[in-house]
Motif scaffolding. Structure first.
Motif, PDB file in Angstrom:
ATOM      1  N   GLN A  52      21.969  19.880  59.487  1.00 26.53           N
ATOM      2  CA  GLN A  52      22.813  19.030  58.647  1.00 26.53           C
ATOM      3  C   GLN A  52      22.199  17.638  58.471  1.00 26.53           C
ATOM      4  OE1 GLN A  52      25.307  20.314  56.959  1.00 26.53           O
ATOM      5  NE2 GLN A  52      25.296  18.335  55.914  1.00 26.53           N
ATOM      6  N   GLN A  53      21.683  17.082  59.551  1.00 22.21           N
ATOM      7  CA  GLN A  53      21.064  15.741  59.456  1.00 22.21           C
ATOM      8  C   GLN A  53      19.852  15.753  58.520  1.00 22.21           C
ATOM      9  OE1 GLN A  53      20.608  15.298  63.729  1.00 22.21           O
ATOM     10  NE2 GLN A  53      21.985  13.538  63.754  1.00 22.21           N
ATOM     11  N   ASP A  55      21.088  15.957  55.035  1.00 22.08           N
ATOM     12  CA  ASP A  55      21.639  14.647  54.635  1.00 22.08           C
ATOM     13  C   ASP A  55      20.524  13.702  54.185  1.00 22.08           C
ATOM     14  OD1 ASP A  55      24.205  15.456  55.090  1.00 22.08           O
ATOM     15  OD2 ASP A  55      24.371  14.517  57.081  1.00 22.08           O
ATOM     16  N   ARG A  88      19.724  14.736  50.722  1.00 24.05           N
ATOM     17  CA  ARG A  88      20.795  14.300  49.798  1.00 24.05           C
ATOM     18  C   ARG A  88      20.758  12.798  49.558  1.00 24.05           C
ATOM     19  NH1 ARG A  88      24.151  17.940  52.681  1.00 24.05           N
ATOM     20  NH2 ARG A  88      24.068  19.908  51.580  1.00 24.05           N
ATOM     21  N   SER A  89      20.284  12.046  50.537  1.00 20.79           N
ATOM     22  CA  SER A  89      20.244  10.592  50.359  1.00 20.79           C
ATOM     23  C   SER A  89      19.258  10.199  49.251  1.00 20.79           C
ATOM     24  CB  SER A  89      19.910   9.889  51.682  1.00 20.79           C
ATOM     25  OG  SER A  89      18.556  10.112  52.014  1.00 20.79           O
TER      26      SER A  89
END
Ligand code: V47
Ligand code: SF4
Length: 390
Positions: A103-104, A107, A110-111
């Motif tokens: 997930q990290q 993320d 996605r950033s």
């Protein structure tokens, strides 16, 4: 056609062997290992610099490539213990390191939504619990989220470990990750191929044959890869030549390498801290001689987070035609090893300015050197000047 400046013959001076090398380069003939060694041992910086620059300008003119990329470093926990590494933490001390979850990592991807990056570079330590299936899943998820993002990932060291643990052949492993979304391989993990040195600096990870086999297999699967050489520690010049010869021979067979990246050894906080770092003259000679020797490599890259911005700028006159990317978060592998580049990021305007100051032409590229934008005419003092952001 480029013509070698007549004054080079004068620079070669009284050494007929150096004059013969200049003549070979002028005729676009390959130099031998002995001649490569002679350049390291006898030639002045101005001599190798002029030769390398003539080759660089013949191949690329003034064009200097950069790309917009970001890094994911999944972990710095590593089952290996290379003596030059300041970055990794052994598995027993993993509480001192970091391990990103799926997930990290997603993320991080996605950033960058809505930002004009074209590449993600995934590289890290070799963590026993982050296996082939975990990374295949990561690749699939990144591609599902952003299909056009080029994924350059995993050194041959990470791949060798993953494939062996998964009990797959190199060919099976490469095909599996390629299908999951891996587009190309970075050049890390090569260090110095010669066993005499490899045994002293990174005895326990994949050997030269294993590294070369993984890259050859990737080339045969239609992927491009890069190659590195870690220089300026305990190796001798003949080890550098041996390393480049193996790369040149493989490239003759496959033509799958895009870029050669000499990596300057940095000595902070590692088990080789007593070894002094190379001088700037040595650094520039390394770039220049690799440009001359590796006649079948299209590109020579200076990785600025490691070399420093100004030295990377200087290298553009010593055979280098690529200055890597607008890395947002200067990768920890170098800041932890003593690179002065602690400040995060160089944005596009700064990178373009750096290239223009060296009187070169800044061109943004994709990973595979497709031209994205020529910044020659861009004036960053004007609002909205970055065409990639309009
Ligand atoms: O293999 C580790 C190097 C490499 C130190 O392919 C060190 O585009 C100097 O290969 N001093 C990993 N170097 C990074 C790498 C890379 C980087 C940027 C672009 C690409 C590409 C590849 O970093 C390792 C090792 O050779 N390294 N520690 C050190 N103390
Ligand atoms: Fe591990 Fe790579 Fe560091 Fe070696 S260089 S200890 S393989 S992270």
């Amino acid at each position: 056609m480029y013509t070698l400046p007549g004054k080079l013959m004068t620079i070669a001076g009284t050494d007929p062997n150096l004059s013969a090398i200049a003549e070979k380069v002028r005729n676009k003939e390959r130099i031998t290992d002995g001649e490569g060694l002679l350049l390291f041992e006898k030639a002045s910086l101005s001599f190798v610099g002029s030769l390398a620059n003539s080759i660089r300008e013949e191949l690329h003119g003034d064009t200097t490539y950069f790309n917009r990329n970001f890094h994911i470093e999944p972990t710095n926990v590593c089952v290996f213990s290379c003596n030059f590494c300041s970055y990794s933490r052994v598995y027993a001390h993993r509480d001192e390191g970091w391990e990103l979850t799926m997930q990290q990592m997603l993320d991080i991807v996605r950033s960058y939504d809505g930002k004009p990056v074209t590449e993600v570079h995934i590289v890290g330590g070799v963590h026993p619990k982050m296996n082939l299936e975990f990374f295949a899943e990561l690749l699939r998820k990144i591609k599902a989220h952003r299909p056009d993002l080029h994924i350059k990932g995993f050194t041959a060291v990470e791949l060798d470990y993953m494939f062996r643990k998964a009990k797959m052949t190199v060919e099976e492993g490469i095909n599996y990750l390629h299908e999951a979304g891996l587009d190309s391989l970075p050049g890390g993990g090569a260090e110095i191929f010669h066993a005499e040195i490899r045994e002293q600096i990174c005895a326990d990870k994949v050997d030269a044959e294993g590294w070369l086999n993984i890259h050859e297999t990737a080339h045969r699967a239609g992927m491009h890869t890069n190659a590195t050489l870690l220089y300026g520690h305990i190796e001798k010049y003949h080890h550098r030549i041996d390393h480049m010869r193996r790369l040149r021979e493989l490239q003759d067979r496959t033509h799958g390498f895009n870029t050669f990246i000499p990596l300057k050894f940095r000595n902070k906080d590692n088990d080789m801290s007593e070894v002094p770092e190379s001088t700037l003259v040595e650094d520039m000679k390394m770039y220049a001689i690799s440009r001359i020797y590796l006649d079948n490599f299209p590109h020579i890259k200076a990785y600025w987070p490691m070399l420093g911005r100004q030295n990377a700028q200087l290298s553009l006159s010593f055979g280098v035609n690529d200055i890597d990317g607008t890395i947002d978060d200067t990768t920890r592998i170098y800041s932890m090893a003593g690179s002065e580049e602690q400040t995060p990021a160089m944005n596009t305007a700064q990178l373009v300015t750096l290239i223009k100051q060296a009187k070169r032409r800044p061109v943004e590229r994709g990973t595979l050197y497709n031209v994205i934008h020529d910044y020659t005419e861009t004036d960053f003092t004007k609002e909205g000047a970055d065409p990639q952001l309009n």
